[in-house]
Design an enzyme around this catalytic site. Structure first.
Site, PDB file in Angstrom:
ATOM      1  N   HIS A 111       0.840  -1.211   0.000  1.00  0.00           N
ATOM      2  CA  HIS A 111       0.000   0.000   0.000  1.00  0.00           C
ATOM      3  C   HIS A 111       0.872   1.258   0.000  1.00  0.00           C
ATOM      4  CE1 HIS A 111      -2.736  -2.894   2.326  1.00  0.00           C
ATOM      5  NE2 HIS A 111      -3.394  -2.658   1.219  1.00  0.00           N
TER       6      HIS A 111
ATOM      7  N   GLN B  51     -17.995  -7.586  -1.573  1.00  0.00           N
ATOM      8  CA  GLN B  51     -17.067  -8.365  -2.406  1.00  0.00           C
ATOM      9  C   GLN B  51     -16.646  -9.669  -1.731  1.00  0.00           C
ATOM     10  OE1 GLN B  51     -14.089  -5.129  -2.373  1.00  0.00           O
ATOM     11  NE2 GLN B  51     -12.543  -6.700  -2.033  1.00  0.00           N
TER      12      GLN B  51
ATOM     13  N   GLN C 227      -0.192  -4.386  -9.064  1.00  0.00           N
ATOM     14  CA  GLN C 227      -0.179  -5.493 -10.037  1.00  0.00           C
ATOM     15  C   GLN C 227      -0.480  -6.833  -9.371  1.00  0.00           C
ATOM     16  OE1 GLN C 227       3.217  -6.022 -12.788  1.00  0.00           O
ATOM     17  NE2 GLN C 227       2.585  -8.175 -12.840  1.00  0.00           N
TER      18      GLN C 227
HETATM   19  P1  AMP Z   1      -6.140  -4.316  -0.489  1.00  0.00           P
HETATM   20  O1  AMP Z   1      -6.032  -3.478   0.748  1.00  0.00           O
HETATM   21  O2  AMP Z   1      -5.573  -5.691  -0.325  1.00  0.00           O
HETATM   22  O3  AMP Z   1      -7.513  -4.284  -1.111  1.00  0.00           O
HETATM   23  O4  AMP Z   1      -5.180  -3.625  -1.558  1.00  0.00           O
HETATM   24  C1  AMP Z   1      -5.305  -2.278  -1.893  1.00  0.00           C
HETATM   25  C2  AMP Z   1      -4.425  -1.983  -3.077  1.00  0.00           C
HETATM   26  O5  AMP Z   1      -3.067  -2.299  -2.745  1.00  0.00           O
HETATM   27  C3  AMP Z   1      -4.789  -2.825  -4.314  1.00  0.00           C
HETATM   28  O6  AMP Z   1      -4.650  -2.013  -5.470  1.00  0.00           O
HETATM   29  C4  AMP Z   1      -3.745  -3.907  -4.286  1.00  0.00           C
HETATM   30  O7  AMP Z   1      -3.455  -4.443  -5.564  1.00  0.00           O
HETATM   31  C5  AMP Z   1      -2.538  -3.149  -3.745  1.00  0.00           C
HETATM   32  N1  AMP Z   1      -1.567  -4.078  -3.176  1.00  0.00           N
HETATM   33  C6  AMP Z   1      -1.794  -5.052  -2.255  1.00  0.00           C
HETATM   34  N2  AMP Z   1      -0.663  -5.760  -2.032  1.00  0.00           N
HETATM   35  C7  AMP Z   1       0.288  -5.225  -2.830  1.00  0.00           C
HETATM   36  C8  AMP Z   1       1.665  -5.519  -3.069  1.00  0.00           C
HETATM   37  N3  AMP Z   1       2.289  -6.501  -2.440  1.00  0.00           N
HETATM   38  N4  AMP Z   1       2.333  -4.758  -3.962  1.00  0.00           N
HETATM   39  C9  AMP Z   1       1.719  -3.735  -4.613  1.00  0.00           C
HETATM   40  N5  AMP Z   1       0.416  -3.414  -4.434  1.00  0.00           N
HETATM   41  C10 AMP Z   1      -0.292  -4.150  -3.563  1.00  0.00           C
END
Ligand code: AMP
Length: 277
Positions: free
Chosen positions: A36, A60, A147
Site C-alpha cells: 500500500h 465483495q 499489479q
Molecule cells: P487491499 O487493501 O488488499 O484491497 O489492496 C489495496 C491496493 O493495494 C490494491 O490495489 C492492491 O493491488 C494493492 N496491493 C496489495 N498488495 C500489494 C503488493 N504486495 N504490492 C503492490 N500493491 C499491492
C-alpha cells in the site's frame, strides 16, 4: 490529515480542491503494509492532494469468506498515513456507503468469471461497484492499484474507460518480501510453517517464465508447475498462462502473457502473477 466518514462531506471538499490540485486516490481495505505504501509513494509523485480510502467492502466477500475476521488495524493505519503526509483518510462505515441495500452493480461478464472469478464469481462485481462509488465520492484525477491484483486492476481500468470516468488508472509493481512472497494483509494468517513455504508460488511463476523463454509450450509449462505446487501441499485454485487483456488461456506465447497463480495453504488463499514479455 483529515479523517472523514461521510461521503457528502468529502464530495464538498473535493469539489473545491479538484479545479486547483491534482487529486490521487488509493483505495485499500486497510491493515496497511509496504505494498500500500508504495502506491501512496507513486501517487505523491504526480498528485498534489492524496486521498486514501480504507473500507472493508462487504459486498465483495462471499458468505463463507473472512469479512468479519479481515485484519483491521485503524490505529496503526492512521499513524502510517499521517507520517506519509496523506491529506484525507476516507474510512466510511458500511452504513455510510450502503445506507440502503445496494441494487445497482457493475459487471464485466467477459472477465468476471475467469481466474479469481472462477470460484468467487460474486467478487468482482462487488469490487467494481465499490470502486465506482469511491471514484464518484472522491473525484480523483489518478487512482493507484497494485499489479498483485492484476485482474482487479484490469477490470477497473476497463470500467473507467468504458464508463467515461474522468481519471487515469495507474498500475504499480508488486512489492515482495525478501524471499519473493507478495506482501499481503492476509499473510498474517500464515502459520510459521506455511510462511516458510509460501514463496513457492513466486518461485513457480519464475520457473514458468524461464520455461516459456526456453520455448516450452504453455500447456506443459502449466502442468509442471501445477504438479510442483500440489506436491508441496498447496490446494491449487488455478495456474494459468493467459492473454493479459482478455485473460483467455494461450495455446502459444508470442509476445506478452500473464502467468497467474492462486493456491491455498492452510486457510490462506494466496495469489500472485508475473507479466511475461
Ligand atoms: P487491499 O487493501 O488488499 O484491497 O489492496 C489495496 C491496493 O493495494 C490494491 O490495489 C492492491 O493491488 C494493492 N496491493 C496489495 N498488495 C500489494 C503488493 N504486495 N504490492 C503492490 N500493491 C499491492
Amino acid at each position: 490529515m483529515k479523517v472523514i466518514k461521510d461521503p457528502v462531506k468529502i464530495q464538498a471538499i473535493v469539489d473545491r480542491i479538484r479545479p486547483v490540485k491534482k487529486i490521487g486516490l488509493i483505495p485499500t481495505m486497510g491493515a496497511l503494509h509496504k505494498g500500500h505504501i508504495s502506491l501512496i509513494e507513486s501517487a505523491k509523485k504526480e498528485a498534489e492532494f492524496i486521498i486514501v480510502s480504507i473500507f472493508v467492502n462487504p459486498i465483495q466477500f462471499g458468505p463463507k469468506e473472512d469479512y468479519k475476521n479481515y485484519p483491521r488495524k485503524p490505529g496503526e493505519d492512521n499513524k502510517i498515513l499521517e507520517d506519509l503526509g496523506v491529506d484525507i483518510l476516507f474510512s466510511p462505515f458500511v452504513i455510510d456507503l450502503y445506507p440502503n441495500p445496494q441494487t445497482t452493480f457493475i459487471h464485466i461478464p467477459s472477465l468476471e468469471k475467469l481466474l479469481c472469478g472462477k470460484v468467487r464469481n460474486w467478487h468482482f462485481k462487488g469490487v467494481l461497484t465499490v470502486v465506482a462509488k469511491l471514484f464518484n465520492i472522491t473525484k480523483p484525477h489518478f487512482s493507484y492499484f497494485g499489479q498483485k491484483d492484476y485482474q482487479q486492476a484490469l477490470m477497473i481500468r476497463r470500467m473507467t474507460n468504458e464508463l467515461n470516468f474522468d481519471l487515469k488508472i495507474r498500475l504499480s509493481p508488486t512489492i515482495r518480501e525478501d524471499d519473493g512472497l507478495a506482501v499481503s494483509s492476509r499473510n498474517i494468517y500464515l502459520s510459521n510453517e506455511e510462511r516458510k513455504r509460501a514463496n513457492l508460488l513466486y518461485l513457480s511463476l519464475k520457473e514458468a517464465e524461464a520455461s516459456l523463454r526456453k520455448g516450452e509450450d504453455p500447456i506443459s509449462t502449466i502442468e509442471k508447475q501445477k504438479l510442483l505446487i500440489e506436491k508441496n501441499g498447496f490446494i491449487l485454485n488455478y495456474f494459468e498462462i493467459v492473454d493479459p487483456e482478455t485473460l483467455k488461456p494461450l495455446d502459444e506465447v508470442k509476445d506478452r502473457a500473464l502467468i497467474a497463480v492462486s493456491a491455498k495453504t492452510g486457510k490462506t488463499m494466496l495469489i500472485d502473477n508475473l507479466i511475461y514479455e
